[in-house]
Design an enzyme around this catalytic site. Structure first.
Site, PDB file in Angstrom:
ATOM      1  N   TYR A  30       0.970  -1.141   0.101  1.00 42.38           N
ATOM      2  CA  TYR A  30      -0.035  -0.032  -0.247  1.00 42.38           C
ATOM      3  C   TYR A  30       0.920   1.538   0.099  1.00 42.38           C
ATOM      4  O   TYR A  30       0.543   2.383  -0.574  1.00 42.38           O
ATOM      5  CB  TYR A  30      -0.884   0.151   1.285  1.00 42.38           C
ATOM      6  CG  TYR A  30      -1.633   1.296   1.136  1.00 42.38           C
ATOM      7  CD1 TYR A  30      -2.993   1.459   0.575  1.00 42.38           C
ATOM      8  CD2 TYR A  30      -1.265   2.267   2.133  1.00 42.38           C
ATOM      9  CE1 TYR A  30      -3.669   2.583   0.765  1.00 42.38           C
ATOM     10  CE2 TYR A  30      -2.136   3.638   2.333  1.00 42.38           C
ATOM     11  CZ  TYR A  30      -3.079   3.790   1.540  1.00 42.38           C
ATOM     12  OH  TYR A  30      -4.018   4.532   2.020  1.00 42.38           O
ATOM     13  N   GLN A 133      -4.853  18.572   5.037  1.00 34.49           N
ATOM     14  CA  GLN A 133      -5.220  18.466   3.688  1.00 34.49           C
ATOM     15  C   GLN A 133      -6.586  17.922   3.697  1.00 34.49           C
ATOM     16  O   GLN A 133      -7.115  17.149   4.392  1.00 34.49           O
ATOM     17  CB  GLN A 133      -4.209  17.314   3.022  1.00 34.49           C
ATOM     18  CG  GLN A 133      -4.594  16.983   1.555  1.00 34.49           C
ATOM     19  CD  GLN A 133      -4.308  15.709   1.118  1.00 34.49           C
ATOM     20  OE1 GLN A 133      -4.638  14.635   1.517  1.00 34.49           O
ATOM     21  NE2 GLN A 133      -3.290  15.731   0.058  1.00 34.49           N
ATOM     22  N   HIS A 281       0.480  12.900  -6.932  1.00 36.18           N
ATOM     23  CA  HIS A 281       0.116  11.863  -6.175  1.00 36.18           C
ATOM     24  C   HIS A 281       1.093  10.648  -5.927  1.00 36.18           C
ATOM     25  O   HIS A 281       0.591   9.567  -5.538  1.00 36.18           O
ATOM     26  CB  HIS A 281      -1.407  11.520  -6.226  1.00 36.18           C
ATOM     27  CG  HIS A 281      -2.111  10.997  -5.152  1.00 36.18           C
ATOM     28  ND1 HIS A 281      -2.754  12.118  -4.249  1.00 36.18           N
ATOM     29  CD2 HIS A 281      -2.556  10.073  -4.231  1.00 36.18           C
ATOM     30  CE1 HIS A 281      -3.432  11.818  -3.315  1.00 36.18           C
ATOM     31  NE2 HIS A 281      -3.308  10.326  -3.279  1.00 36.18           N
ATOM     32  N   ARG A 284       0.312   7.637  -7.880  1.00 38.52           N
ATOM     33  CA  ARG A 284      -0.734   6.507  -7.570  1.00 38.52           C
ATOM     34  C   ARG A 284      -1.879   6.780  -8.479  1.00 38.52           C
ATOM     35  O   ARG A 284      -2.948   6.227  -8.085  1.00 38.52           O
ATOM     36  CB  ARG A 284      -1.111   6.662  -6.224  1.00 38.52           C
ATOM     37  CG  ARG A 284       0.363   6.074  -5.434  1.00 38.52           C
ATOM     38  CD  ARG A 284       0.105   6.619  -3.711  1.00 38.52           C
ATOM     39  NE  ARG A 284      -0.890   5.950  -3.055  1.00 38.52           N
ATOM     40  CZ  ARG A 284      -1.058   4.545  -2.785  1.00 38.52           C
ATOM     41  NH1 ARG A 284       0.207   3.913  -2.914  1.00 38.52           N
ATOM     42  NH2 ARG A 284      -2.145   4.117  -2.178  1.00 38.52           N
TER      43      ARG A 284
END
Length: 383
Positions: A30, A133, A281, A284
């Site tokens: 992950y 965020q 990102h 991703r």
């Protein structure tokens, strides 16, 4: 604080190797993985390392300073900690560990909406060094509640996320049951049993959960209903009409993360935003997109005097930080490097990773005879 580097793990790849051995496979994949064929994941770092810097040896040299002013605050280094969701999955209390390290070394730490610590806890730990965020909620009431909580906790900067209009296709996460809705498989249980230290620490800390969102979630959600809640609650697709009320409500500095074009940079300026983070990102989301260093160079040339320009994605070490700053970024953010450190070394991982990055950046600047971070662009070799 004084840099303290564990000599067994003097660079980020050593921390990555240790983390891989210490945490379950599903947690490591992950953290470590990208989307689709992971092309852009690797392109990010490769193209940063295509940047070359020129040293000047025969000149007066008074030493270096890494101190950097950003949004009216002086930080001790020109880098910070990127937001990462589910940090407690990789190592229990990871969010708290990194927030404390950010406070100790006076660098910013960005807390994700879907991290495993809440706004208030991280605000107390970081003492002014935490940014928040925001994943964009569908309902204005939830959006406003999250923004108000960040304001009440005295976060100086709000970061809105633009590069997740839809979740990236990540085959490893699908196999590991970490897509939405998540599921726990027999294979995952076996992986947990093979990592007793991680399992014991997680038992003491409690199961990872989205603590910032907990007040808004129905109680006793199973994994299937958690996925339904997340899908119903959040919409990552931003536009100018969705950003305007955030700008109106948020009185601090407002940054948008995930910008990758000159067109979107101009829109951010028109909307009155204070900064952008050029990012994809971490590779991703869009495998066929550019690496972050490419749009950064063009954006910085055109807009450097109109808005604060920062960068993340692909930055792994102090040399990468130097190259991103030389290419026009005023500040750099790293995510995976810090999580490797915490997964490898637990409570010491945040401080240790910051120490490595500071030492590496210091060595590069000394070798270049570059006295200030702002002078790094003068050392970039234009091909």
């Amino acid at each position: 604080m004084e840099e303290k580097i564990n000599s067994k793990y003097p660079d980020i790849p050593y921390l990555r190797d240790k983390a891989k051995k210490r945490i379950p496979k599903f947690a490591f994949e992950y953290l470590d993985g990208g989307c689709n064929a992971e092309i852009n994941l690797h392109r990010n770092t490769k193209e940063i390392r295509d940047v070359q810097l020129k040293p000047y040896y025969l000149r007066d040299y008074k030493g270096i300073s890494m101190k950097t002013n950003l949004f009216g605050k002086e930080y001790n280094a020109p880098f910070g900690i990127s937001p990462i969701g589910l940090q407690g999955l990789m190592w229990p209390k990871a969010s708290e560990i990194l927030a404390k390290a950010a406070y100790d070394y006076n660098i910013p730490y960005i807390l994700s909406t879907v991290a495993t610590a809440d706004i208030e806890t991280i605000g107390d730990i970081a003492q002014g060094n935490a940014w928040f965020q925001l994943y964009h909620p569908r309902e204005p009431e939830l959006r406003d509640s999250l923004i108000q909580r960040a304001a009440d906790a005295e976060y100086p900067v709000l970061v809105i996320l633009s590069d997740v209009p839809t979740f990236g296709y990540r085959s490893k996460e699908i196999i590991n049951g970490l897509s939405m809705p998540p599921k726990m498989t027999v294979q995952n249980m076996l992986q947990i049993m093979s990592k007793p230290r991680w399992a014991l620490e997680t038992l003491f800390a409690g199961q990872p959960e989205f603590k910032t969102l907990k007040p808004y979630m129905p109680k006793n959600l199973n994994l299937k209903h958690l996925g339904m809640f997340m899908d119903k609650t959040f919409s990552g697709r931003l536009n100018e009409e969705r950003i305007k009320p955030i700008r109106d409500k948020w009185k601090g500095k407002l940054v948008i993360k995930g910008i990758a074009s000159e067109e979107d940079t101009q829109k951010a300026i028109n909307l009155g935003l204070d900064g952008i983070i050029v990012s994809n990102h971490g590779g991703r989301q869009l495998d066929s997109g550019e690496s972050t260093i490419k749009p950064l160079e063009q954006i910085a040339k055109k807009y450097k005097d109109q808005i604060s320009i920062m960068m993340d994605s692909g930055i792994r070490n102090g040399s990468d930080i130097a190259c991103s700053l030389a290419s026009g970024s005023e500040f750099s953010f790293l995510g995976r490097s810090f999580m490797y450190g915490v997964a490898a070394l637990g409570k010491e991982g945040g401080n240790h990773t910051i120490s490595i990055l500071r030492k590496q950046l210091q060595q590069v600047m000394e070798q270049l005879c570059c006295e200030s971070v702002a002078d790094l662009p003068k050392h970039k070799i234009i091909k």
